[in-house]
Scaffold this active site. Structure first.
Site, mmCIF file in Angstrom:
data_model
loop_
_atom_site.group_PDB
_atom_site.id
_atom_site.type_symbol
_atom_site.label_atom_id
_atom_site.label_comp_id
_atom_site.label_asym_id
_atom_site.label_seq_id
_atom_site.Cartn_x
_atom_site.Cartn_y
_atom_site.Cartn_z
ATOM 1 N N GLN A 58 61.641 -60.553 1.899
ATOM 2 C CA GLN A 58 62.262 -59.373 2.495
ATOM 3 C C GLN A 58 61.338 -58.712 3.501
ATOM 4 O O GLN A 58 60.178 -58.442 3.199
ATOM 5 C CB GLN A 58 62.618 -58.371 1.385
ATOM 6 C CG GLN A 58 63.294 -57.102 1.872
ATOM 7 C CD GLN A 58 63.597 -56.149 0.719
ATOM 8 O OE1 GLN A 58 62.836 -56.082 -0.251
ATOM 9 N NE2 GLN A 58 64.684 -55.429 0.804
ATOM 10 N N GLY A 59 61.854 -58.424 4.683
ATOM 11 C CA GLY A 59 61.080 -57.746 5.715
ATOM 12 C C GLY A 59 61.643 -56.370 6.007
ATOM 13 O O GLY A 59 62.335 -56.178 7.017
ATOM 14 N N TYR A 60 61.372 -55.425 5.130
ATOM 15 C CA TYR A 60 61.845 -54.051 5.299
ATOM 16 C C TYR A 60 60.675 -53.114 5.586
ATOM 17 O O TYR A 60 60.545 -52.571 6.665
ATOM 18 C CB TYR A 60 62.598 -53.583 4.043
ATOM 19 C CG TYR A 60 64.068 -53.908 4.005
ATOM 20 C CD1 TYR A 60 64.602 -54.973 4.736
ATOM 21 C CD2 TYR A 60 64.948 -53.169 3.236
ATOM 22 C CE1 TYR A 60 65.946 -55.274 4.697
ATOM 23 C CE2 TYR A 60 66.303 -53.452 3.187
ATOM 24 C CZ TYR A 60 66.799 -54.504 3.915
ATOM 25 O OH TYR A 60 68.134 -54.789 3.881
ATOM 26 N N SER A 61 59.816 -52.889 4.581
ATOM 27 C CA SER A 61 58.760 -51.892 4.692
ATOM 28 C C SER A 61 57.757 -52.239 5.788
ATOM 29 O O SER A 61 57.461 -53.418 6.040
ATOM 30 C CB SER A 61 58.013 -51.748 3.362
ATOM 31 O OG SER A 61 58.862 -51.219 2.367
ATOM 32 N N GLU A 96 70.101 -54.467 -4.802
ATOM 33 C CA GLU A 96 68.737 -54.541 -5.302
ATOM 34 C C GLU A 96 68.501 -53.517 -6.406
ATOM 35 O O GLU A 96 67.923 -53.823 -7.454
ATOM 36 C CB GLU A 96 67.740 -54.321 -4.166
ATOM 37 C CG GLU A 96 66.282 -54.391 -4.619
ATOM 38 C CD GLU A 96 65.298 -54.095 -3.504
ATOM 39 O OE1 GLU A 96 64.100 -54.346 -3.718
ATOM 40 O OE2 GLU A 96 65.716 -53.611 -2.433
ATOM 41 N N SER A 126 61.700 -45.463 -3.278
ATOM 42 C CA SER A 126 60.946 -44.725 -4.294
ATOM 43 C C SER A 126 61.872 -43.851 -5.131
ATOM 44 O O SER A 126 62.938 -43.419 -4.678
ATOM 45 C CB SER A 126 59.863 -43.864 -3.627
ATOM 46 O OG SER A 126 60.459 -42.765 -2.958
ATOM 47 N N ASN A 127 61.461 -43.586 -6.365
ATOM 48 C CA ASN A 127 62.306 -42.796 -7.254
ATOM 49 C C ASN A 127 62.531 -41.384 -6.739
ATOM 50 O O ASN A 127 63.558 -40.763 -7.028
ATOM 51 C CB ASN A 127 61.698 -42.772 -8.662
ATOM 52 C CG ASN A 127 61.924 -44.083 -9.403
ATOM 53 O OD1 ASN A 127 62.422 -45.052 -8.814
ATOM 54 N ND2 ASN A 127 61.575 -44.129 -10.673
ATOM 55 N N GLU A 128 61.578 -40.861 -5.972
ATOM 56 C CA GLU A 128 61.780 -39.533 -5.388
ATOM 57 C C GLU A 128 62.957 -39.556 -4.407
ATOM 58 O O GLU A 128 63.801 -38.650 -4.402
ATOM 59 C CB GLU A 128 60.506 -39.071 -4.673
ATOM 60 C CG GLU A 128 59.348 -38.731 -5.609
ATOM 61 C CD GLU A 128 58.592 -39.960 -6.104
ATOM 62 O OE1 GLU A 128 57.698 -39.810 -6.943
ATOM 63 O OE2 GLU A 128 58.920 -41.081 -5.641
#
Length: 396
Positions: free
Chosen positions: A126-129, A244, A381-383
């Site tokens: 995966q190329g996201y971040s 995901e 992230s959970n935030e």
């Protein structure tokens, strides 16, 4: 909601269990249950075993090679695989990019890529971040400039899980820098063996090479590898992330880890009694088990809803699932105490080595704990997930 499985569902569970008892190699089962490191060959071997049975893509429709199972059957299958200790099927192909290709890809893309995902002929990443574009993913800067029948891609992706093994990467790239950031993003499928791609390892706290930086230097990508329409990639990315986040809940795996925690705590002693009988520790385990039961009911409710893709409820599953996973690793460390050394020889060099702590069962627990710190960050992230829940579910 009926919490009892039907006779047909119980028969299906028995069928799955019998298959796993017969076909799961004992060396793979040992590695998974003992939290030892899996190799690419381990993952591929199990993937192809399930593919030969027609069970490697439980959520795929029959017309694309899926088994045609109901949501409850899929849940049972995942639970039984976790109980048995199978290697996970790498999600990047089967559970992430494949649904996007099915929903938004061309007929040619479906015909070419989906069979290769099923057979594990292609390993996907995966190329996201990107550096500076993690939680605010829409701020990504990797660019794709069209020249004739190709895009020229330049930029960097990071935290690319197992990218060192990958044949293909699905990437979010910026194709229009002049519009609102969410509106100028496209979704490209890129050959990891193309000239101009460099993969640099990132070594984690447990000294494992699991994630990478990926650099693109004037990489030529055919326009035919664009999914859907140019500049509509943000829509496809959100669709993918819903799949995901639902999978990250991993109820079956947490149930296996809870059973292992109870077994560990029953062997450790405190003041002459098993640690599991200690009121304070026992209360922690009981509270965690209740949370896991509640999560399982929530997962079943989400799976049995009639919609084409997971909605914002996937964020609920992601937050609670990863909270529970991290609590399990924390309690396992508490149970093992000083026997869980962070870098034990038995974990780093395999089962043939002698554990420095003198306890092979406890040796991998500290690295396992370190590794699971990431679960509340990846997949959004959970935030950020709590923001989604407050806005899209609670309407705040």
């Amino acid at each position: 909601m009926d919490l009892d499985y039907s006779p047909a569902e119980q028969a299906f569970r028995a069928e799955v269990r019998a298959f796993l008892d017969t076909h799961l190699p004992s060396d793979l089962q040992h590695k998974v249950r003992a939290h030892l490191r899996l190799t690419k060959d381990d993952y591929v071997r199990w993937h192809r075993t399930l593919a030969a049975k027609g069970w490697v893509a439980p959520a795929w429709p029959v017309e694309h090679g899926g088994p045609g199972w109901t949501p409850v059957q899929r849940h049972i299958f995942e639970e039984e695989c976790a109980r048995a200790g199978t290697p996970p099927i790498m999600p990047f192909g089967v559970n992430m990019v494949a649904p996007v290709i099915m929903a938004f890809g061309s007929a040619e893309q479906k015909a070419y890529y989906l069979p290769r995902i099923l057979s594990c002929e292609d390993w996907w990443c995966q190329g996201y971040s990107e550096p500076g574009s993690g939680s605010d993913l829409a701020s990504l800067k990797t660019s794709a400039r069209r020249e004739g029948e190709h895009y020229i891609v330049n930029g960097q992706k990071t935290w690319t899980t197992l990218g060192q093994h990958a044949d293909m990467i699905f990437c979010l790239v910026r194709t229009d820098p002049t519009v609102r950031k969410q509106e100028g993003i496209s979704f490209l499928l890129i050959d990891m063996h193309a000239p101009g791609i460099t993969v640099r390892p990132i070594i984690m706290l447990d000294e494992d090479h699991e994630v990478n930086e990926v650099f693109f230097d004037n990489v030529k990508v055919p326009v035919a590898n664009l999914i859907g329409k140019e500049n509509k990639g943000w829509t496809y990315a959100k669709y993918l992330l819903g799949h995901e986040r639902t999978g990250i809940a991993a109820v079956g795996r947490s149930k296996r880890e809870l059973a292992a925690l109870k077994d560990l705590a029953s062997k450790r002693r405190k003041k002459g009694k098993p640690l599991l009988e200690d009121p304070l520790f026992g209360a922690k385990v009981a509270a965690l088990e209740i949370e896991l039961m509640a999560l399982e009911m929530t997962v079943l409710r989400v799976l049995t809803q009639e919609h084409s893709a997971p909605g914002p409820e996937a964020s609920v599953l992601k937050v609670r699932g990863t909270d529970i996973q991290q609590m399990l690793t924390e309690l396992a460390l508490e149970a093992a105490g000083p026997m869980a050394l962070p870098f034990d020889v038995a974990f780093l060099e395999g089962e043939q080595a002698h554990a420095a702590s003198g306890d092979d069962d406890a040796a991998p627990l500290a690295p396992h704990y370190f590794n699971f710190r990431k679960t509340s960050i990846y997949g959004g992230s959970n935030e950020i997930q709590r923001n989604i829940i407050s806005q899209m579910i609670l309407g705040l």
